[in-house]
Design a protein around this motif. Structure first.
Motif, PDB file in Angstrom:
ATOM      1  N   UNK A  18     -38.574  13.590 -12.659  1.00  0.00           N
ATOM      2  CA  UNK A  18     -37.128  13.736 -12.603  1.00  0.00           C
ATOM      3  C   UNK A  18     -36.546  13.194 -11.319  1.00  0.00           C
ATOM      4  N   UNK A  19     -37.303  13.221 -10.249  1.00  0.00           N
ATOM      5  CA  UNK A  19     -36.782  12.773  -8.958  1.00  0.00           C
ATOM      6  C   UNK A  19     -36.739  11.270  -8.895  1.00  0.00           C
ATOM      7  N   UNK A  20     -35.849  10.768  -8.072  1.00  0.00           N
ATOM      8  CA  UNK A  20     -35.738   9.329  -7.879  1.00  0.00           C
ATOM      9  C   UNK A  20     -36.958   8.792  -7.158  1.00  0.00           C
ATOM     10  N   UNK A  21     -37.551   9.598  -6.268  1.00  0.00           N
ATOM     11  CA  UNK A  21     -38.706   9.147  -5.515  1.00  0.00           C
ATOM     12  C   UNK A  21     -39.673  10.295  -5.346  1.00  0.00           C
ATOM     13  N   UNK A  22     -40.919   9.929  -5.094  1.00  0.00           N
ATOM     14  CA  UNK A  22     -41.966  10.917  -4.899  1.00  0.00           C
ATOM     15  C   UNK A  22     -42.665  10.617  -3.599  1.00  0.00           C
ATOM     16  N   UNK A  99     -37.556  19.088  -7.670  1.00  0.00           N
ATOM     17  CA  UNK A  99     -37.829  18.679  -9.039  1.00  0.00           C
ATOM     18  C   UNK A  99     -37.017  19.465 -10.048  1.00  0.00           C
ATOM     19  N   UNK A 100     -36.602  20.678  -9.683  1.00  0.00           N
ATOM     20  CA  UNK A 100     -35.809  21.527 -10.574  1.00  0.00           C
ATOM     21  C   UNK A 100     -34.724  22.185  -9.734  1.00  0.00           C
ATOM     22  N   UNK A 101     -33.672  22.706 -10.351  1.00  0.00           N
ATOM     23  CA  UNK A 101     -32.635  23.395  -9.589  1.00  0.00           C
ATOM     24  C   UNK A 101     -33.232  24.510  -8.740  1.00  0.00           C
ATOM     25  N   UNK A 102     -32.695  24.641  -7.544  1.00  0.00           N
ATOM     26  CA  UNK A 102     -33.186  25.660  -6.636  1.00  0.00           C
ATOM     27  C   UNK A 102     -34.275  25.175  -5.698  1.00  0.00           C
ATOM     28  N   UNK A 103     -34.757  23.949  -5.877  1.00  0.00           N
ATOM     29  CA  UNK A 103     -35.819  23.425  -5.009  1.00  0.00           C
ATOM     30  C   UNK A 103     -35.339  22.286  -4.123  1.00  0.00           C
ATOM     31  N   UNK A 104     -34.017  22.073  -4.070  1.00  0.00           N
ATOM     32  CA  UNK A 104     -33.430  21.085  -3.178  1.00  0.00           C
ATOM     33  C   UNK A 104     -32.995  21.766  -1.885  1.00  0.00           C
ATOM     34  N   UNK A 150     -34.247  10.812   0.935  1.00  0.00           N
ATOM     35  CA  UNK A 150     -32.925  11.406   0.786  1.00  0.00           C
ATOM     36  C   UNK A 150     -32.473  11.418  -0.669  1.00  0.00           C
ATOM     37  N   UNK A 151     -32.762  10.326  -1.357  1.00  0.00           N
ATOM     38  CA  UNK A 151     -32.414  10.239  -2.772  1.00  0.00           C
ATOM     39  C   UNK A 151     -33.101  11.338  -3.558  1.00  0.00           C
ATOM     40  N   UNK A 152     -34.380  11.539  -3.274  1.00  0.00           N
ATOM     41  CA  UNK A 152     -35.149  12.529  -4.007  1.00  0.00           C
ATOM     42  C   UNK A 152     -34.745  13.947  -3.627  1.00  0.00           C
TER      43      UNK A 152
END
Length: 423
Positions: A18-22, A99-104, A150-152
């Motif tokens: 789901x993330x733009x970058x890993x 990767x999911x809401x709450x983990x940013x 930053x994107x991720x």
């Protein structure tokens, strides 16, 4: 239990779609090295660490390592094997998988690689309420690795920062598409004082504890980064002969705080401590070299621990007070001060570990070795190892900074062992 489960979560970063970058910390299955891949799988940045003899790595036809255990991970250690920019990105995504809401993260602190003092001072922004890991970028540009991270991370924005997603500290490029707020300063003393003032304005209070470090001796200042990230205590700077004006003004704003000075008299002389004493109560935490000083800080508590009794952190005390097993430990080479800032989020999440310094890539300092032997080896009784507490070691930097041999030694020192007579 310390960072036992953390290393198992890292391979998930390699699979996150789901993330733009890993960012993966050089784990097997990610192609080796610190690796950033776009959503389509094309490589944006890839750094494959060198494979040391005896590492167990399997070479592909192209010579690239396909299996980097144990260099990047052993049962009790995990390594971030890139340069400071890559390590900051990797650590940020290990703490915030995004990767999911709450983990940013709510925000990110963006600092130039040209200013290690600002990077270390900015680590206090990793504490609540900001929870902002430090990302690094070369002066005048937003480095590709940092841009992808930053994107991720996609910081959500922090209410106490007026919704800002990025705190730009000093002379650093902006992050396109993200709301930012600047912290300015023309020298290390002013910039550190500005970070302190920024936090006080945002939280509505001044900290009662302040860490003071040398702006000229990075090895002795580095251990402050992990503590600031965990506690939120600000870091201010002095030099070997004076307390500069911006530091004086910041200390005065704290209204007679407890001042904890990192480093021996050879770095911050007694005359400077006496000057600091005009603005608060002063105590020194030090060892003969950066490694010994980091160990002194890891076991330090004010008020002091009772002699002969178990020691631990208590409310309103200052210091890690880590003198028992069951923790994380973050090992960094003292020649790499930016890595202290990059690794600081690991001291503020997961295993909440102090930063310990090494000074030679191939030799664990005697002070660190004795610290592990005295306090860090978990024992278990007849109940068995599944009832024991566990440690985890984070190693920051490639094998040129911390060798594979040292990693194996740390892994062994952190392993749980049977207690005598405990079965």
């Amino acid at each position: 239990m310390a960072l036992r489960g953390r290393s198992r979560t890292l391979p998930a970063l390699c699979r996150q779609g789901a993330a733009v970058a890993v960012v993966a910390l050089g784990l097997a299955g990610c192609g080796g090295g610190t690796h950033l891949a776009s959503k389509t799988g094309s490589t944006s940045t890839s750094v494959t660490p060198p494979v040391s003899g005896g590492s167990g790595a399997v070479q592909s036809a192209s010579g690239q390592s396909q299996l980097n255990f144990p260099m990047v991970a052993t049962k009790n250690t995990t390594r971030a094997a890139g340069n400071a920019i890559q390590n900051a990105a990797a650590v940020a995504l290990a703490v915030y998988p995004s990767a999911i809401p709450g983990t940013h993260p709510p925000g990110v602190a963006l600092v130039s690689t040209s200013d290690w003092q600002a990077a270390i001072a900015a680590t206090s922004l990793m504490s609540a309420p900001f929870r902002a890991p430090v990302l690094l970028s070369r002066p005048g540009t937003l480095t590709g690795t940092t841009r992808v991270a930053l994107h991720s991370l996609a910081p959500t924005g922090e209410r106490s920062l007026g919704g800002a997603q990025v705190v730009r500290i000093g002379s650093v490029a902006s992050a396109p598409g993200l709301r930012s707020t600047p912290i300015a300063g023309s020298d290390p003393y002013t910039l550190a004082a500005s970070i302190d003032h920024f936090e006080a304005q945002a939280t509505g209070r001044e900290s009662g504890d302040v860490v003071v470090a040398s702006a000229d001796s990075p090895g002795f200042a580095m251990p402050a980064a992990g503590w600031a990230a965990e506690s939120g205590d600000p870091i201010l700077y002095v030099n070997s002969h004076s307390v500069p004006g911006p530091t004086v003004a910041a200390l005065q704003a704290h209204h007679h705080p407890h001042i904890y000075v990192l480093g021996p008299p050879s770095v911050i002389p007694g005359s400077v401590l006496r000057k600091l004493g005009h603005y608060g109560t002063v105590k020194r935490i030090s060892g003969s070299d950066p490694a010994a000083s980091s160990v002194a800080f890891a076991g330090y508590r004010d008020p002091a621990c009772p002699s002969g009794q178990p020691c631990g952190h208590v409310p309103h005390s200052f210091g890690w007070a880590i003198r028992s097993p069951g923790h994380a430990y973050v090992l960094i080479n003292s020649a790499d001060p930016l890595d202290a800032a990059a690794a600081a989020p690991l001291s503020s999440a997961g295993g909440y570990g102090p930063q310990l310094l090494v000074q030679n890539a191939n030799t664990l300092p005697k002070s660190v070795l004795n610290y592990f032997l005295n306090y860090a080896t978990p024992g278990y009784t007849s109940q068995g190892p599944t009832s024991a507490v566990y440690n985890h070691g984070w190693l920051i930097g490639p094998t040129s900074a911390i060798s594979l041999g040292m990693q194996a030694q740390v892994d062994s020192l952190l392993e749980a062992v049977p207690q005598r007579g405990g079965g």
